[in-house]
Design an enzyme around this catalytic site. Structure first.
Site: not given
Ligand SMILES: *[C@@H]1O[C@H](CO)[C@@H](O)[C@H](O)[C@H]1NC(C)=O
Ligand SMILES: *[C@@H]1O[C@H](CO)[C@@H](O)[C@H](O)[C@H]1NC(C)=O
Ligand SMILES: *[C@@H]1O[C@H](CO)[C@@H](O)[C@H](O)[C@H]1NC(C)=O
Ligand SMILES: *[C@@H]1O[C@H](CO)[C@@H](O)[C@H](O)[C@H]1NC(C)=O
Ligand SMILES: *[C@@H]1O[C@H](CO)[C@@H](O)[C@H](O)[C@H]1NC(C)=O
Ligand SMILES: [Fe+2]
Length: 629
Positions: A231, A305, A406, A416, A444-445
């Site tokens: 990410d 994604n 991912h 998420h 997930v950030h």
């Protein structure tokens, strides 16, 4: 008090029965081929400072400006914007000089790499059409450090056209620059190589350098240093992460997906964030920003994604097909054209093979890269492929077994949450049975590492799940834990989970395939077992929040709790990267480095040991299987 405990225990029993039933569906008697006794794993245990500590770093109010800021989902991180198009960090030459240079590898033989680069700029506008480059060749040359001669290798030149069917986007039609791919076959292991690349006129120019990994048969493999990112995007925080990672000198980097965030921008403008098409020029800027790392260290990328670009084109994604509207409206087009997976050795114009792959790192790590955006159920091509990959692992040759894909099946962030329950229901037993050491995720950030675990419980025979979810992308970190109490409501964030007006259980009951995000059509495909739950029995560190989100007639299930669950070892909603040092066939040192005001600070530090085999495990599996037979 005693009564409510009894009620909890009873509902846990009912839940356990439900779980067994779910497994009956999963592994029926004709399904035994996958259960190969000689692949049972060693257990993986944690040692050292961070072992079995329960260590949560909550949002730092000082970092986001206020306490309230920590509870605001939408708050942008400071300075967290993409570099402007044309700024020096992301500008690329259009005079025919190579740019956006990146290495992919190692290939499954442990010795082969791919070098890719761009020449010229894109062509954009309503009248642009695809040009035929199929007859074109390109070249790269390599020279071993200390040797005189260059060895020249030829490869392919391709381009791709992103044309939108939405007529309002016609002026955003994008023809990519020339994309050059050259395979560098069977290089010597553990060796510095210089390389040169063909420019627009075919002349070999530049002098890049990288070091190959140790390979099968290398005398010295350990320590083997693997970098981990996901990410990552193209902000000042992204370049901080890039520089921190480079300073740690990884020998190879596993990049767990979501590269550019180009789909945050519309097709018509590199600076305007909207959902009208995707801005392909933002792929170009990304390639330039990450060149300093990607041209010096081989990368093992993963389609995710943000690589799945559907806006403005009639892409078809369904539960079973993997064709995804190839070629014209192929939503993975840009990613696949730019990052062919290791193992592809010819015809880079055929980009249908780019969605999952396996390879071997340093002769010692089997890395299976799966794709949770491509159908993964029994009977699908990915399922058949992955089962063969797992069955072919020889732990005497490759003692380490990692899987990357991912989206994380296990994490405790609000955003998420439980998105991967269907995937988990298909794959968790397989990971467990084949003794996967690490499951690597992004999406997930934020950062989170679990203890070795299985079905929501710490279990030294299960894999460790690591979410390396934010390298600095423009969408910013996710702040909220699902078990955290929101002071505005005095309820956990879990209780606020809502899918189109329904809680997760109600959603799962009323429309099973609607569960999960729209971009993951197969997330809860028909026939997928229903959502799993955080069982009440594993809550020993906080109160169970008996959820009201229960399907009619079902007992209340322990969906939420109000503290970090026991399987979660360390979590921190910040940008960063990780370094995994493999020290031997049985020992590894893992650290996560947090970006803190321009510095990299080691925050999670744990030694992983692979010990004797899990004797109890087979009995456990057999027990459940006998019940299901
Ligand atoms: C495309 O650009 C041309 C030239 O600037 C303009 O006349 C036309 O209206 C644009 N088309 C669309 C659909 O925006
Ligand atoms: C992003 O980078 C800027 C500049 O280095 C820094 O001030 C900021 O704290 C970073 N944001 C996060 C969330 O780390
Ligand atoms: C999905 O793709 C398959 C194979 O092309 C096709 O048979 C099926 O009808 C499609 N399903 C949907 C819901 O579009
Ligand atoms: C949350 O609980 C605290 C402490 O009991 C109370 O002071 C506060 O008013 C409550 N807030 C809401 C929104 O109910
Ligand atoms: C569950 O929902 C019902 C109906 O909305 C409500 O009366 C009840 O108080 C709720 N229970 C809990 C524990 O929140
Ligand atoms: Fe993602």
């Amino acid at each position: 008090m005693a009564q409510s405990r009894l009620a909890l225990a009873l509902s846990a029993l009912v839940l356990a029965a439900a779980v067994v039933n779910a497994e009956v569906q999963l592994h029926t008697a004709d399904d035994d081929a996958w259960l190969l006794p000689n692949f049972r794993r060693n257990m993986i245990a944690e040692a050292g400072g961070a072992a079995y500590k329960h260590e949560t770093v909550h949002c730092d109010p000082a970092a986001v400006g206020s306490v309230a800021g920590c509870y605001d989902q939408g708050i942008p991180a400071v300075g967290n914007v993409d570099f402007k198009f044309g700024s020096p960090q992301v500008a690329y030459p259009t005079d025919g000089t190579p740019w956006g240079v990146h290495l992919t590898g190692p290939y499954p033989d442990g010795r082969t790499y791919l070098v890719s680069w761009f020449v010229g700029g894109p062509t954009i506008g309503a009248t642009v059409t695809r040009t035929d480059l199929s007859g074109m060749k390109t070249y790269a040359a390599v020279r071993k450090a200390g040797a005189k001669g260059w060895v020249k290798h030829s490869g392919s030149v391709i381009n791709y056209l992103r044309a939108y069917s939405d007529p309002s986007l016609v002026n955003g039609t994008y023809l990519s620059p020339q994309i050059h791919h050259v395979v560098l076959p069977r290089l010597d292991p553990n060796t510095f190589y210089y390389y040169q690349l063909a420019d627009m006129s075919g002349k070999l120019v530049g002098e890049y350098r990288f070091k190959t990994l140790p390979g099968p048969g290398s005398k010295t493999v350990y320590p083997l240093r693997v970098g981990l990112i996901a990410d990552i995007g193209q902000t000042v925080n992204s370049s901080d992460t890039r520089d921190h990672l480079m300073a740690n000198k990884p020998q190879v980097v596993i990049m767990v997906g979501d590269n550019t965030y180009a789909d945050n921008y519309g097709a018509l403008d590199t600076e305007v964030r909207n959902s009208k098409g995707t801005n392909q020029q933002r792929w170009d800027t990304y390639q330039q920003l990450w060149q300093p790392l990607y041209s010096t260290v081989p990368i093992l990328n993963c389609a995710a994604n943000h690589e799945l670009e559907t806006s403005g084109i009639p892409a078809v994604i369904n539960y079973t097909t993997t064709s995804f509207s190839f070629p014209t409206n192929f939503p993975f087009q840009s990613y696949s054209a730019r990052f062919p997976v290791p193992g592809t050795t010819s015809n880079f114009g055929d980009i249908t093979q780019n969605l999952y792959y396996s390879t071997v790192i340093g002769g010692k790590v089997k890395l299976i890269t799966m794709n949770n955006y491509v159908p993964f159920h029994k009977g699908t091509p990915q399922y058949e492929w992955a089962m063969k990959e797992f069955a072919s692992v020889d732990r005497k040759m490759t003692p380490w077994l990692f899987v990357q894909f991912h989206a994380p099946p296990y994490h405790t962030y609000y955003t998420h949450y439980k998105e991967m329950d269907c995937f988990l229901s298909v794959w968790e037993d397989v990971f467990y049975e084949y003794g996967v050491d690490l499951v690597l995720n992004g999406h997930v950030h934020a950062y989170e590492r679990t203890h070795p675990m299985y079905k929501y419980k710490p279990d030294t025979c299960g894999p460790i799940y690591i979410t390396i979810g934010d390298g600095g992308n423009v969408e910013g970190p996710y702040r909220n834990f699902v078990d955290e109490i929101n002071p505005n409501t005095n309820k956990t964030y879990c209780e606020a989970l809502n899918y189109g007006g329904l809680g997760p259980v109600a959603m799962a009951a009323s429309k099973p395939s609607g569960w999960g995000p729209g971009y993951q059509t197969q997330a809860h495909a028909p026939g997928c077992p229903t959502v799993t739950f955080q069982p009440a029995t594993s809550v020993d560190n906080g109160l169970l929040v008996l959820s009201n989100m229960t399907a009619a007639g079902q007992p209340a299930m322990g969906f939420c709790q109000n503290s970090q669950p026991t399987w979660s070892a360390y979590r921190d909603p910040s940008f960063g990267h990780a370094i995994l040092d493999l020290m031997s066939d049985t020992s590894a040192h893992f650290r996560w480095f947090k970006n803190l005001e321009g510095n990299a600070v080691a925050m999670d530090d744990v030694v992983l040991e692979r010990l004797d085999s899990c004797a109890s495990r087979m009995a456990g599996m057999m027990g459940r299987r006998m019940m299901s037979a």
